[in-house]
Design a protein around this motif. Structure first.
Motif, PDB file in Angstrom:
ATOM      1  N   VAL A 250       0.835  -1.205   0.000  1.00 13.70           N
ATOM      2  CA  VAL A 250       0.000   0.000   0.000  1.00 13.70           C
ATOM      3  C   VAL A 250       0.868   1.253   0.000  1.00 13.70           C
ATOM      4  O   VAL A 250       0.584   2.232  -0.709  1.00 13.70           O
ATOM      5  CB  VAL A 250      -0.950  -0.020   1.210  1.00 13.70           C
ATOM      6  CG1 VAL A 250      -1.644   1.327   1.379  1.00 13.70           C
ATOM      7  CG2 VAL A 250      -1.981  -1.121   1.056  1.00 13.70           C
ATOM      8  N   ARG A 254       0.931   4.162  -2.798  1.00 12.67           N
ATOM      9  CA  ARG A 254       0.662   5.548  -2.415  1.00 12.67           C
ATOM     10  C   ARG A 254       1.800   6.466  -2.837  1.00 12.67           C
ATOM     11  O   ARG A 254       1.570   7.587  -3.303  1.00 12.67           O
ATOM     12  CB  ARG A 254       0.456   5.630  -0.901  1.00 12.67           C
ATOM     13  CG  ARG A 254       0.011   6.999  -0.411  1.00 12.67           C
ATOM     14  CD  ARG A 254      -0.191   6.993   1.074  1.00 12.67           C
ATOM     15  NE  ARG A 254       1.050   6.707   1.789  1.00 12.67           N
ATOM     16  CZ  ARG A 254       1.142   6.651   3.125  1.00 12.67           C
ATOM     17  NH1 ARG A 254       0.069   6.852   3.869  1.00 12.67           N
ATOM     18  NH2 ARG A 254       2.306   6.381   3.692  1.00 12.67           N
ATOM     19  N   HIS A 255       3.036   5.992  -2.704  1.00 10.58           N
ATOM     20  CA  HIS A 255       4.181   6.796  -3.135  1.00 10.58           C
ATOM     21  C   HIS A 255       4.165   6.984  -4.653  1.00 10.58           C
ATOM     22  O   HIS A 255       4.482   8.073  -5.160  1.00 10.58           O
ATOM     23  CB  HIS A 255       5.472   6.116  -2.694  1.00 10.58           C
ATOM     24  CG  HIS A 255       6.711   6.897  -3.012  1.00 10.58           C
ATOM     25  ND1 HIS A 255       7.085   8.021  -2.309  1.00 10.58           N
ATOM     26  CD2 HIS A 255       7.650   6.737  -3.985  1.00 10.58           C
ATOM     27  CE1 HIS A 255       8.202   8.515  -2.806  1.00 10.58           C
ATOM     28  NE2 HIS A 255       8.573   7.755  -3.832  1.00 10.58           N
ATOM     29  N   HIS A 257       1.490   7.034  -6.582  1.00  7.50           N
ATOM     30  CA  HIS A 257       0.422   7.981  -6.909  1.00  7.50           C
ATOM     31  C   HIS A 257       0.828   9.418  -6.569  1.00  7.50           C
ATOM     32  O   HIS A 257       0.452  10.361  -7.285  1.00  7.50           O
ATOM     33  CB  HIS A 257      -0.847   7.605  -6.157  1.00  7.50           C
ATOM     34  CG  HIS A 257      -1.510   6.373  -6.692  1.00  7.50           C
ATOM     35  ND1 HIS A 257      -2.558   5.731  -6.056  1.00  7.50           N
ATOM     36  CD2 HIS A 257      -1.270   5.651  -7.822  1.00  7.50           C
ATOM     37  CE1 HIS A 257      -2.937   4.687  -6.756  1.00  7.50           C
ATOM     38  NE2 HIS A 257      -2.173   4.608  -7.833  1.00  7.50           N
ATOM     39  N   SER A 258       1.567   9.592  -5.490  1.00 10.26           N
ATOM     40  CA  SER A 258       2.034  10.938  -5.157  1.00 10.26           C
ATOM     41  C   SER A 258       2.990  11.468  -6.213  1.00 10.26           C
ATOM     42  O   SER A 258       3.007  12.663  -6.515  1.00 10.26           O
ATOM     43  CB  SER A 258       2.709  10.932  -3.781  1.00 10.26           C
ATOM     44  OG  SER A 258       3.907  10.181  -3.812  1.00 10.26           O
TER      45      SER A 258
END
Length: 398
Positions: A250, A254-255, A257-258
């Motif tokens: 996860v 998330r990294h 997507h950032s």
């Protein structure tokens, strides 16, 4: 051109000789007047400098990750031990009226314990705890060397390798269980009602518990305690592996997507510093989740280990007195049913406030360490030199 040899060169109807040339590509005067020509601004390329500044962010991030990992190791083995002592004393006391489900109720108890027994009262048994952890690692390493069972597995390991690894865990836990039981006694017994144990007494008491197979009174034989202890430890270990893998995945997504939100991927997408940070966070999340989920089973296991040991613990209802442990459980299932019927479902979560304090301290230490090392690395990092262009001599003449 042919036929024009006798003519003078002209410029705009005037003789070109009116220009007064000087050194350089441009004339200086025309008919006695100064000519303004383009400024000669030197361009210095950064690659052409003799000593270009070296800024290695990856190295600083790497050392920050290593420092945070070391701080997490020290915190997990030393700094949180007082909260482990409080938690276990609450768990094993069936007669306690205060469950200490929130950390705020433990604050006055800690103050009273320090007033009556001194500052070392919450650090009891830390030597035996570290010895048992070291013994567990040593037993696993020894078994992995004399057998084909692997000590570590990855997500690409086969089913056979995974089964052998779990078998290694079961055998090592079974061997260490008597010494774990002796260490548990040292961490919960009151210092004002019992003698202070020696640093190596855990091995003596563990050996006595291992060799004593006769059922004396309410003491549960060690061979009866080994199966539930193995089930508890292995189940918690597998749960930790699953949560750790999911949390790591996860955090990677998330990294990513950032980075997409910024418009492009940076070079740190899969750098060593980012991987270290994600690994450390996933370990902390998985450990916290496992402690919360298996807290009721831990309460049951600890009560079974201490039954019949004649241990006297601190009374955490007041923090000024002691109380003996008097229980008569016949098995893990009987212990669970008795706690539910006499103490209620929340009886399985006695001392949960100490676990919350443990998580809070661990998290704050990691955050403070990361901030401190980052600031230290920023101060020690060499700053790039500013390049100032040289002024043209034309400005000095004005």
């Amino acid at each position: 051109m042919a036929g024009l040899e006798g003519y003078e060169s002209v410029y705009r109807g005037r003789s070109a000789k009116s220009w007064e040339m000087a050194a350089g590509p441009y004339p200086q005067k025309y008919h006695g007047r100064e000519v303004i020509h383009p400024l000669d601004i030197p361009v210095v390329h950064p690659l052409a400098e003799d000593n270009p500044p070296v800024v290695d962010d990856d190295t600083v991030s790497k050392y920050v990750g290593l420092g945070c990992g070391l701080a997490s190791l020290i915190t997990g083995n030393l700094l949180i031990h007082p909260f482990v002592v409080l938690r276990r004393q609450c768990q094993v006391n069936p007669g306690a009226t205060k469950y200490h489900l929130m950390p705020i109720t433990l604050v006055p108890i800690i103050v009273r314990l320090h007033q009556t027994q001194g500052i070392n009262t919450l650090w009891k048994g830390i030597g035996s705890v570290l010895l048992v952890r070291g013994m567990t690692l040593a037993v696993e390493d020894l078994i992995s060397k004399i057998t084909p069972w692997p000590k570590k597995i990855t997500c690409n390991s086969s089913l056979k390798t995974f089964g052998q690894h779990i078998l290694l865990k079961c055998v090592s836990i079974g061997i260490v269980t008597p010494f774990y039981s002796a260490s548990l006694v040292e961490t919960v017994q009151s210092e004002i009602a019992s003698e202070c144990p020696g640093i190596l007494d855990v091995f003596r008491d563990g050996a006595i518990r291992l060799l004593d197979v006769c059922n004396k009174g309410r003491l549960i034989p060690i061979y009866t305690l080994v199966p539930p202890t193995i089930v508890y430890e292995v189940s918690k270990y597998l749960f930790t592996l699953i949560v750790r893998g999911v949390a790591s995945r996860v955090m990677h997504v998330r990294h990513k997507h950032s980075q997409e939100a910024r418009g492009a991927y940076s070079k740190d997408l899969l750098s060593e510093s980012v991987v270290q940070d994600i690994e450390m966070q996933s370990i902390l999340v998985s450990t916290c989740a496992a402690d919360v989920v298996f807290y009721p089973l831990e309460t049951v296991i600890h009560r079974l280990h201490l039954q019949g040991t004649r241990t006297i613990i601190d009374n955490l209802d007041t923090g000024r007195s002691v109380t003996p442990l008097l229980t008569g459980y016949s098995s893990a299932a009987d212990c669970y049913r008795t706690i539910i019927s006499t103490e209620g479902p929340l009886g399985l979560y006695k001392g949960f406030g100490a676990l919350i304090m443990q998580f809070a301290v661990h998290f704050m230490v990691l955050r403070a360490t990361k901030w401190l090392l980052t600031e230290l690395g920023t101060m020690l990092m060499p700053k790039p030199k500013s390049i100032k262009p040289q002024k043209s001599p034309y400005y000095n003449e004005i």
